[in-house]
Design a protein around this motif. Structure first.
Motif, mmCIF file in Angstrom:
data_model
loop_
_atom_site.group_PDB
_atom_site.id
_atom_site.type_symbol
_atom_site.label_atom_id
_atom_site.label_comp_id
_atom_site.label_asym_id
_atom_site.label_seq_id
_atom_site.Cartn_x
_atom_site.Cartn_y
_atom_site.Cartn_z
ATOM 1 N N PHE A 200 0.938 -0.821 -0.121
ATOM 2 C CA PHE A 200 -0.001 0.398 0.061
ATOM 3 C C PHE A 200 1.095 1.237 0.039
ATOM 4 O O PHE A 200 1.900 1.503 1.416
ATOM 5 C CB PHE A 200 -1.178 -0.114 0.903
ATOM 6 N N SER A 201 1.052 1.922 -0.705
ATOM 7 C CA SER A 201 0.106 1.907 -1.777
ATOM 8 C C SER A 201 0.123 2.117 -3.194
ATOM 9 O O SER A 201 2.203 2.548 -3.037
ATOM 10 C CB SER A 201 -1.795 2.093 -2.034
ATOM 11 N N ALA A 202 -0.320 2.493 -4.290
ATOM 12 C CA ALA A 202 0.456 2.181 -5.793
ATOM 13 C C ALA A 202 1.014 3.704 -5.858
ATOM 14 O O ALA A 202 2.001 3.151 -7.018
ATOM 15 C CB ALA A 202 -0.872 2.200 -7.042
ATOM 16 N N ARG A 203 0.549 4.679 -4.908
ATOM 17 C CA ARG A 203 1.386 5.781 -5.570
ATOM 18 C C ARG A 203 3.425 5.816 -4.763
ATOM 19 O O ARG A 203 4.268 6.696 -5.615
ATOM 20 C CB ARG A 203 1.191 7.206 -5.131
ATOM 21 N N ASP A 204 2.663 4.928 -3.801
ATOM 22 C CA ASP A 204 4.187 4.332 -3.439
ATOM 23 C C ASP A 204 5.429 3.689 -3.874
ATOM 24 O O ASP A 204 6.725 3.437 -3.849
ATOM 25 C CB ASP A 204 4.591 4.032 -1.914
ATOM 26 N N VAL A 205 4.524 2.630 -4.750
ATOM 27 C CA VAL A 205 5.409 1.684 -5.762
ATOM 28 C C VAL A 205 5.671 2.091 -6.804
ATOM 29 O O VAL A 205 7.149 2.096 -7.607
ATOM 30 C CB VAL A 205 4.072 0.607 -6.268
ATOM 31 N N ILE A 206 5.349 2.938 -7.395
ATOM 32 C CA ILE A 206 5.485 3.740 -8.589
ATOM 33 C C ILE A 206 6.585 5.192 -8.418
ATOM 34 O O ILE A 206 7.998 5.769 -8.432
ATOM 35 C CB ILE A 206 4.334 5.215 -9.295
ATOM 36 N N ALA A 207 6.109 5.562 -6.906
ATOM 37 C CA ALA A 207 7.412 7.000 -6.584
ATOM 38 C C ALA A 207 9.014 6.777 -6.730
ATOM 39 O O ALA A 207 9.900 7.065 -6.187
ATOM 40 C CB ALA A 207 6.272 8.485 -5.973
ATOM 41 N N ASP A 208 7.777 5.822 -5.654
ATOM 42 C CA ASP A 208 9.227 4.753 -4.457
ATOM 43 C C ASP A 208 10.280 6.367 -3.822
ATOM 44 O O ASP A 208 11.234 6.226 -3.951
ATOM 45 C CB ASP A 208 10.257 4.085 -5.207
ATOM 46 N N PRO A 209 9.429 7.519 -3.042
ATOM 47 C CA PRO A 209 9.728 7.674 -2.892
ATOM 48 C C PRO A 209 11.482 8.010 -1.828
ATOM 49 O O PRO A 209 12.596 8.553 -1.496
ATOM 50 C CB PRO A 209 9.205 9.522 -1.694
ATOM 51 N N SER A 210 11.792 6.788 -0.244
ATOM 52 C CA SER A 210 12.276 6.101 -0.178
ATOM 53 C C SER A 210 12.970 5.435 -0.371
ATOM 54 O O SER A 210 14.681 5.438 0.097
ATOM 55 C CB SER A 210 11.925 5.509 0.700
ATOM 56 N N GLY A 211 13.290 4.139 -2.165
ATOM 57 C CA GLY A 211 14.051 3.816 -2.378
ATOM 58 C C GLY A 211 13.540 2.004 -2.039
ATOM 59 O O GLY A 211 14.428 1.501 -1.877
ATOM 60 N N ALA A 212 12.762 2.538 -0.792
ATOM 61 C CA ALA A 212 12.409 0.950 -0.377
ATOM 62 C C ALA A 212 11.735 -0.083 -1.686
ATOM 63 O O ALA A 212 12.468 -1.594 -1.266
ATOM 64 C CB ALA A 212 11.378 1.406 0.295
ATOM 65 N N MET A 213 11.198 0.089 -2.081
ATOM 66 C CA MET A 213 10.252 -0.546 -2.949
ATOM 67 C C MET A 213 11.773 -0.711 -4.293
ATOM 68 O O MET A 213 11.219 -1.829 -3.988
ATOM 69 C CB MET A 213 9.318 -0.095 -4.249
ATOM 70 N N ALA A 214 12.261 -0.440 -4.556
ATOM 71 C CA ALA A 214 13.486 -0.398 -5.563
ATOM 72 C C ALA A 214 14.483 -1.113 -4.294
ATOM 73 O O ALA A 214 14.860 -2.856 -5.176
ATOM 74 C CB ALA A 214 13.840 0.072 -5.840
ATOM 75 N N ARG A 215 14.812 -1.304 -3.284
ATOM 76 C CA ARG A 215 15.720 -2.272 -2.328
ATOM 77 C C ARG A 215 14.594 -3.889 -2.575
ATOM 78 O O ARG A 215 15.235 -4.560 -2.593
ATOM 79 C CB ARG A 215 15.687 -2.461 -0.896
ATOM 80 N N VAL A 216 13.625 -3.908 -2.455
ATOM 81 C CA VAL A 216 13.056 -4.843 -2.170
ATOM 82 C C VAL A 216 12.894 -6.046 -3.594
ATOM 83 O O VAL A 216 13.256 -6.545 -3.569
ATOM 84 C CB VAL A 216 11.670 -4.342 -1.993
ATOM 85 N N VAL A 217 12.176 -4.965 -4.340
ATOM 86 C CA VAL A 217 13.043 -5.902 -5.888
ATOM 87 C C VAL A 217 14.354 -6.564 -5.997
ATOM 88 O O VAL A 217 14.154 -7.015 -6.651
ATOM 89 C CB VAL A 217 12.176 -4.725 -6.990
ATOM 90 N N ALA A 218 15.259 -5.257 -5.764
ATOM 91 C CA ALA A 218 16.380 -6.014 -5.383
ATOM 92 C C ALA A 218 17.750 -7.188 -5.184
ATOM 93 O O ALA A 218 17.716 -7.803 -4.919
ATOM 94 C CB ALA A 218 18.741 -4.397 -5.457
#
Length: 407
Positions: free
Chosen positions: A378-396
């Motif tokens: 939650f939610s899509a806006r944070d998946v897209i913008a990822d201001p903290s880089g946390a989602m990119a880290r999850v993916v990596a």
């Protein structure tokens, strides 16, 4: 949120992705792990999509496609799209008016079919599309006169309870239960959605100093129950059970899932509860017996909202994941964990969330529990913008390849 431009997808790229996620040869499918990787896309208050009410059709479509493309980019495989946020619809419903979050005016035709378009485009990209509905919320403001002319809540004012500055359908009325069930199932009947999804709002979250006024309904229908709380839980149970049964008849391949509040009961209230001290318990405060639905096998998946960090005293992620794993064990109900991506490095959040690796720690912890078959963000806006880089880290750290949803 700023309008999002559409990325270009070639037909070859889309075809290759679709094949890899389930539309191609069996050998290609078998190479992919099974793991549910989803994101919630909220439309209430234009939180995620569309970015504002009243955009033109091209802008709405472009934003939707960019949202789906971002899910693919993050190696997700499911989008839980909110299509009935407040007794309204993101499709030409037979039961309820068009959502005001599309045009700015409830009941105004937006000039296209957002849900139909979303299902087609999600499937082209190899994504599942789950129709996310809020069962009982009528409006986020208290004036029935602000609803569209002919709205069911205006035709049946006796169905509606004002509470906490909002309007809700009364879950204690059999006519309400039948109506909201069929209004939501209209989406399942008419579109090849991969699932129907409820969020955590059943009876509303408690508001200090206010009582949800269902005394007349309790007097009419509450005989035989030890107290009003038991009757309220029975009302919600009926909606869940009847919806589950109807989905199986309408579209056998579609799944039914709910994302309840993350604490069913504290162990201080019930020895079967979790080792938590949460101020809200879904069983007691929302009248949502989420553990009961799982143990009875009414759901295809449960996605508890575990929006707390590892080590939080009142509701420790590291205590709740094992509790939910035990709850689903042996039931056949899939367990996906709801993750609070929005908390990462957000102002006012506890120190743990200021570490961009907190969410990655969650998925690393989940590996110890084989019942955990995926995560939803939650939610899509944070998946897209990822201001903290946390989602990119999850993916990596955790999504080295694409995955297919478990079945």
């Amino acid at each position: 949120m700023e309008p999002i431009s559409r990325r270009n997808f070639t037909a070859a790229a889309v075809g290759a992705l679709t094949g890899a996620l389930g539309g191609g040869p069996a050998a290609a499918r078998e190479r992919l792990p099974e793991q549910f990787r989803g994101m919630w896309a909220a439309t209430v208050a234009n939180l995620d999509w569309p970015s504002a009410p009243g955009l033109g059709v091209p802008e709405q479509r472009a934003e939707l496609l960019a949202l789906l493309d971002s899910a693919v980019d993050r190696r997700l495989n499911a989008v839980l799209l909110q299509v009935r946020p407040a007794a309204d619809a993101f499709w030409p419903s037979r039961y309820e008016p068009w959502s005001r979050y599309l045009t700015g005016t409830q009941g105004r035709d937006p000039g296209w079919d957002p849900l139909g378009h979303a299902v087609r485009e999600a499937h082209r990209r190899g994504l599942e599309l789950h129709a996310w509905c809020n069962p009982y919320r009528v409006s986020v403001q208290p004036d029935p006169g602000m609803l569209a002319p002919g709205h069911p809540a205006r035709r049946h004012p006796d169905w509606v309870v004002e509470y906490g500055g909002q309007l809700y359908y009364n879950p204690g009325l059999p006519a309400v239960r039948g109506f909201v069930r069929e209004a939501m199932l209209d989406a399942v009947r008419r579109y090849p959605v991969d699932g129907l999804h409820f969020d955590d709002y059943f009876y509303p979250y408690p508001v200090a100093g206010e009582e949800f006024d269902d005394a007349d309904a309790y007097q009419a229908y509450g005989s035989g129950f030890p107290d009003r709380a038991a009757w309220r839980r029975h009302n919600v149970d009926l909606l869940v059970w009847e919806t589950a049964a109807r989905i199986k008849r309408l579209r056998p391949g579609a799944r039914f899932g709910i994302s309840p509040f993350g604490v069913w009961r504290n162990d201080s209230a019930d020895p079967r509860g979790s080792r938590t001290a949460a101020g809200i318990q879904s069983y007691d405060d929302l009248y949502a017996d989420s553990r009961g639905w799982v143990r009875r096998g009414w759901l295809d998946y449960v996605c508890p909202q575990l929006y707390w960090n590892i080590g939080l005293a009142a509701a420790d992620y590291a205590k709740l994941v094992p509790w939910w794993s035990d709850a689903v064990d042996g039931t056949g109900v899939h367990l996906y964990i709801g993750e609070a991506l929005y908390r990462q490095e957000a102002p006012g959040q506890p120190a743990a969330w200021q570490n961009p690796g907190e969410l990655s720690r969650h998925l690393a912890f989940d590996r110890s529990w084989p019942q955990v078959l995926g995560n939803v963000y939650f939610s899509a806006r944070d998946v897209i913008a990822d201001p903290s880089g946390a989602m990119a880290r999850v993916v990596a750290d955790h999504y080295p390849t694409r995955a297919r949803p478990p079945r």
